[in-house]
Design a protein around this motif. Structure first.
Motif, PDB file in Angstrom:
ATOM      1  N   LEU A  10       0.943 -14.590  -1.035  1.00 22.21           N
ATOM      2  CA  LEU A  10       0.461 -13.732  -2.138  1.00 22.21           C
ATOM      3  C   LEU A  10      -0.820 -13.006  -1.731  1.00 22.21           C
ATOM      4  O   LEU A  10      -1.001 -11.815  -2.015  1.00 22.21           O
ATOM      5  CB  LEU A  10       0.235 -14.589  -3.384  1.00 22.21           C
ATOM      6  CG  LEU A  10      -0.313 -13.840  -4.613  1.00 22.21           C
ATOM      7  CD1 LEU A  10       0.656 -12.753  -5.048  1.00 22.21           C
ATOM      8  CD2 LEU A  10      -0.569 -14.836  -5.750  1.00 22.21           C
ATOM      9  N   LEU A  11      -1.725 -13.709  -1.072  1.00 22.73           N
ATOM     10  CA  LEU A  11      -2.982 -13.107  -0.622  1.00 22.73           C
ATOM     11  C   LEU A  11      -2.711 -11.993   0.390  1.00 22.73           C
ATOM     12  O   LEU A  11      -3.341 -10.926   0.351  1.00 22.73           O
ATOM     13  CB  LEU A  11      -3.896 -14.167  -0.015  1.00 22.73           C
ATOM     14  CG  LEU A  11      -4.494 -15.180  -1.011  1.00 22.73           C
ATOM     15  CD1 LEU A  11      -5.292 -16.246  -0.257  1.00 22.73           C
ATOM     16  CD2 LEU A  11      -5.401 -14.467  -2.011  1.00 22.73           C
ATOM     17  N   TYR A  12      -1.795 -12.227   1.324  1.00 23.00           N
ATOM     18  CA  TYR A  12      -1.419 -11.189   2.290  1.00 23.00           C
ATOM     19  C   TYR A  12      -0.904  -9.938   1.563  1.00 23.00           C
ATOM     20  O   TYR A  12      -1.221  -8.796   1.920  1.00 23.00           O
ATOM     21  CB  TYR A  12      -0.347 -11.713   3.240  1.00 23.00           C
ATOM     22  CG  TYR A  12      -0.862 -12.605   4.343  1.00 23.00           C
ATOM     23  CD1 TYR A  12      -2.085 -12.333   4.957  1.00 23.00           C
ATOM     24  CD2 TYR A  12      -0.112 -13.709   4.786  1.00 23.00           C
ATOM     25  CE1 TYR A  12      -2.550 -13.167   5.969  1.00 23.00           C
ATOM     26  CE2 TYR A  12      -0.584 -14.532   5.792  1.00 23.00           C
ATOM     27  CZ  TYR A  12      -1.811 -14.251   6.378  1.00 23.00           C
ATOM     28  OH  TYR A  12      -2.271 -15.062   7.384  1.00 23.00           O
ATOM     29  N   LEU A  13      -0.100 -10.170   0.529  1.00 24.97           N
ATOM     30  CA  LEU A  13       0.474  -9.044  -0.224  1.00 24.97           C
ATOM     31  C   LEU A  13      -0.621  -8.242  -0.942  1.00 24.97           C
ATOM     32  O   LEU A  13      -0.620  -7.012  -0.923  1.00 24.97           O
ATOM     33  CB  LEU A  13       1.502  -9.567  -1.225  1.00 24.97           C
ATOM     34  CG  LEU A  13       2.170  -8.508  -2.124  1.00 24.97           C
ATOM     35  CD1 LEU A  13       2.935  -7.489  -1.272  1.00 24.97           C
ATOM     36  CD2 LEU A  13       3.094  -9.172  -3.133  1.00 24.97           C
ATOM     37  N   VAL A  15      -3.832  -8.061  -0.157  1.00 25.07           N
ATOM     38  CA  VAL A  15      -4.652  -7.346   0.833  1.00 25.07           C
ATOM     39  C   VAL A  15      -3.926  -6.105   1.333  1.00 25.07           C
ATOM     40  O   VAL A  15      -4.511  -5.016   1.451  1.00 25.07           O
ATOM     41  CB  VAL A  15      -5.006  -8.276   2.005  1.00 25.07           C
ATOM     42  CG1 VAL A  15      -5.661  -7.472   3.141  1.00 25.07           C
ATOM     43  CG2 VAL A  15      -5.935  -9.386   1.533  1.00 25.07           C
ATOM     44  N   ALA A  16      -2.637  -6.247   1.608  1.00 23.79           N
ATOM     45  CA  ALA A  16      -1.865  -5.105   2.118  1.00 23.79           C
ATOM     46  C   ALA A  16      -1.797  -3.986   1.082  1.00 23.79           C
ATOM     47  O   ALA A  16      -1.955  -2.805   1.405  1.00 23.79           O
ATOM     48  CB  ALA A  16      -0.458  -5.571   2.498  1.00 23.79           C
ATOM     49  N   LEU A  17      -1.550  -4.375  -0.170  1.00 27.23           N
ATOM     50  CA  LEU A  17      -1.466  -3.365  -1.219  1.00 27.23           C
ATOM     51  C   LEU A  17      -2.810  -2.672  -1.429  1.00 27.23           C
ATOM     52  O   LEU A  17      -2.874  -1.452  -1.621  1.00 27.23           O
ATOM     53  CB  LEU A  17      -0.992  -4.013  -2.530  1.00 27.23           C
ATOM     54  CG  LEU A  17       0.479  -4.436  -2.580  1.00 27.23           C
ATOM     55  CD1 LEU A  17       0.781  -5.173  -3.886  1.00 27.23           C
ATOM     56  CD2 LEU A  17       1.377  -3.209  -2.445  1.00 27.23           C
ATOM     57  N   SER A  18      -3.911  -3.429  -1.421  1.00 28.38           N
ATOM     58  CA  SER A  18      -5.234  -2.832  -1.628  1.00 28.38           C
ATOM     59  C   SER A  18      -5.580  -1.851  -0.504  1.00 28.38           C
ATOM     60  O   SER A  18      -6.163  -0.790  -0.740  1.00 28.38           O
ATOM     61  CB  SER A  18      -6.300  -3.926  -1.728  1.00 28.38           C
ATOM     62  OG  SER A  18      -6.397  -4.635  -0.500  1.00 28.38           O
ATOM     63  N   ALA A  20      -3.419  -0.169   1.168  1.00 31.30           N
ATOM     64  CA  ALA A  20      -2.518   0.977   1.056  1.00 31.30           C
ATOM     65  C   ALA A  20      -2.986   1.958  -0.016  1.00 31.30           C
ATOM     66  O   ALA A  20      -2.863   3.176   0.146  1.00 31.30           O
ATOM     67  CB  ALA A  20      -1.101   0.493   0.750  1.00 31.30           C
ATOM     68  N   VAL A  21      -3.524   1.432  -1.125  1.00 31.44           N
ATOM     69  CA  VAL A  21      -3.896   2.327  -2.230  1.00 31.44           C
ATOM     70  C   VAL A  21      -5.345   2.805  -2.159  1.00 31.44           C
ATOM     71  O   VAL A  21      -5.725   3.715  -2.901  1.00 31.44           O
ATOM     72  CB  VAL A  21      -3.661   1.634  -3.600  1.00 31.44           C
ATOM     73  CG1 VAL A  21      -2.218   1.233  -3.752  1.00 31.44           C
ATOM     74  CG2 VAL A  21      -4.582   0.429  -3.782  1.00 31.44           C
ATOM     75  N   THR A  22      -6.164   2.206  -1.280  1.00 30.88           N
ATOM     76  CA  THR A  22      -7.581   2.591  -1.214  1.00 30.88           C
ATOM     77  C   THR A  22      -7.787   4.092  -0.980  1.00 30.88           C
ATOM     78  O   THR A  22      -8.604   4.724  -1.675  1.00 30.88           O
ATOM     79  CB  THR A  22      -8.304   1.781  -0.125  1.00 30.88           C
ATOM     80  OG1 THR A  22      -8.331   0.407  -0.517  1.00 30.88           O
ATOM     81  CG2 THR A  22      -9.733   2.283   0.070  1.00 30.88           C
ATOM     82  N   PRO A  23      -7.101   4.747  -0.041  1.00 33.53           N
ATOM     83  CA  PRO A  23      -7.304   6.195   0.152  1.00 33.53           C
ATOM     84  C   PRO A  23      -6.984   7.016  -1.096  1.00 33.53           C
ATOM     85  O   PRO A  23      -7.681   7.980  -1.416  1.00 33.53           O
ATOM     86  CB  PRO A  23      -6.346   6.538   1.300  1.00 33.53           C
ATOM     87  CG  PRO A  23      -6.124   5.247   2.012  1.00 33.53           C
ATOM     88  CD  PRO A  23      -6.151   4.205   0.943  1.00 33.53           C
ATOM     89  N   TYR A  24      -5.936   6.592  -1.813  1.00 29.93           N
ATOM     90  CA  TYR A  24      -5.561   7.327  -3.030  1.00 29.93           C
ATOM     91  C   TYR A  24      -6.593   7.133  -4.133  1.00 29.93           C
ATOM     92  O   TYR A  24      -6.926   8.064  -4.874  1.00 29.93           O
ATOM     93  CB  TYR A  24      -4.179   6.872  -3.501  1.00 29.93           C
ATOM     94  CG  TYR A  24      -3.094   7.108  -2.486  1.00 29.93           C
ATOM     95  CD1 TYR A  24      -2.550   8.385  -2.302  1.00 29.93           C
ATOM     96  CD2 TYR A  24      -2.618   6.071  -1.685  1.00 29.93           C
ATOM     97  CE1 TYR A  24      -1.554   8.599  -1.358  1.00 29.93           C
ATOM     98  CE2 TYR A  24      -1.622   6.281  -0.744  1.00 29.93           C
ATOM     99  CZ  TYR A  24      -1.094   7.550  -0.578  1.00 29.93           C
ATOM    100  OH  TYR A  24      -0.122   7.771   0.359  1.00 29.93           O
ATOM    101  N   LEU A  25      -7.109   5.911  -4.240  1.00 31.98           N
ATOM    102  CA  LEU A  25      -8.149   5.651  -5.235  1.00 31.98           C
ATOM    103  C   LEU A  25      -9.416   6.438  -4.913  1.00 31.98           C
ATOM    104  O   LEU A  25     -10.105   6.924  -5.821  1.00 31.98           O
ATOM    105  CB  LEU A  25      -8.449   4.151  -5.310  1.00 31.98           C
ATOM    106  CG  LEU A  25      -7.338   3.267  -5.890  1.00 31.98           C
ATOM    107  CD1 LEU A  25      -7.731   1.795  -5.795  1.00 31.98           C
ATOM    108  CD2 LEU A  25      -7.065   3.652  -7.342  1.00 31.98           C
TER     109      LEU A  25
END
Length: 254
Positions: A10-13, A15-18, A20-25
């Protein structure tokens, strides 16, 4: 083996999602910041004493619509100092694009007029969007800066008489050519000789003939610019002391 396998996955997921979305945020945050702190914000477009403290013997243009822009263009081309006021952010932004001294403000406010150096101005050209706004501006100038000449346009004779009673130096009908008559009055207030005024006005007409033809057609102006003749009739001009109309040379339509 410190953390359970399900929790680790769950933690890996997360981190990966965060990641991925950081540039868009970041992009979204920048756009939100621009919305709340954009160059067109009214506070940043208001005049300040530091910007106008050196102005002296200048022209104040109240209203930066088509007529006001034409006045500003003529003054700028002849290196005559001026400052303009308007309540439309779009019009102000248009002036700022050309690096012109156009500011957001109420032309009927004595405080705003002080910020644009009204007490040191040679004259004011008033070309606002409504008769009531023009009246407020004339009244404010007459009450607080009575030594400054005011040239104002009017949509009809009744409005013109009201503006004259409010203290306007000269009132001209609300057509295209009177915008140039307003400038002629301002040049006279700046002690330009009549021959020099005529030369400036005629030179401006020759240089911008196509633009004047187009504007005359759009506004159904009564004057003739080339083939741009219309059926509208002149309202009549405010007269000077010698009986001639204000900016008489500007009304020839040459």
């Amino acid at each position: 083996n410190v953390l359970p396998v399900p929790l680790t996955n769950l933690l890996y997921l997360v981190v990966a999602l965060s990641m991925a979305v950081t540039p868009y945020l970041a992009t979204l945050g920048a756009k939100i910041g621009q919305f709340f702190d954009k160059p067109g914000d009214s506070k940043g477009m208001q005049p300040t004493e530091n910007e106008t403290k050196e102005l002296k013997n200048h022209v104040i243009i109240m209203g930066y619509g088509r007529g006001g822009q034409l006045v500003a263009q003529l003054l700028s081309e002849n290196l005559i100092p001026f400052v303009a006021l308007d309540a439309s952010m779009d019009k102000i932004a248009e002036g700022k694009v050309h690096d012109l001294p156009v500011y957001f403000g109420d032309a009927g406010s004595p405080a705003v007029l002080h910020l644009v150096g009204a007490e040191r101005a040679a004259c004011a050209i008033i070309a606002l969007d409504s008769p009531s706004a023009n009246y407020r501006a004339v009244y404010a100038m007459q009450k607080h800066f009575p030594h400054v000449k005011t040239y104002v346009r009017a949509p009809d004779l009744d409005s013109g008489r009201a503006l004259e009673k409010a203290g306007a130096t000269a009132v001209v009908p609300e057509k295209l050519e009177p915008s140039l008559q307003l400038v002629a009055g301002a040049l006279d207030a700046l002690d330009y000789q009549r021959e020099e005024i005529n030369s400036i006005m005629d030179g401006f007409r020759r240089k911008h003939h196509p633009q004047l033809v187009q504007l005359a057609q759009e506004h159904k102006a009564w004057m003739v610019y080339g083939d741009a003749k219309t059926d509208a009739k002149p309202v009549g001009l405010t007269q000077q002391a010698d009986g001639s109309p204000v900016g008489a040379s500007a009304a020839t339509g040459t």
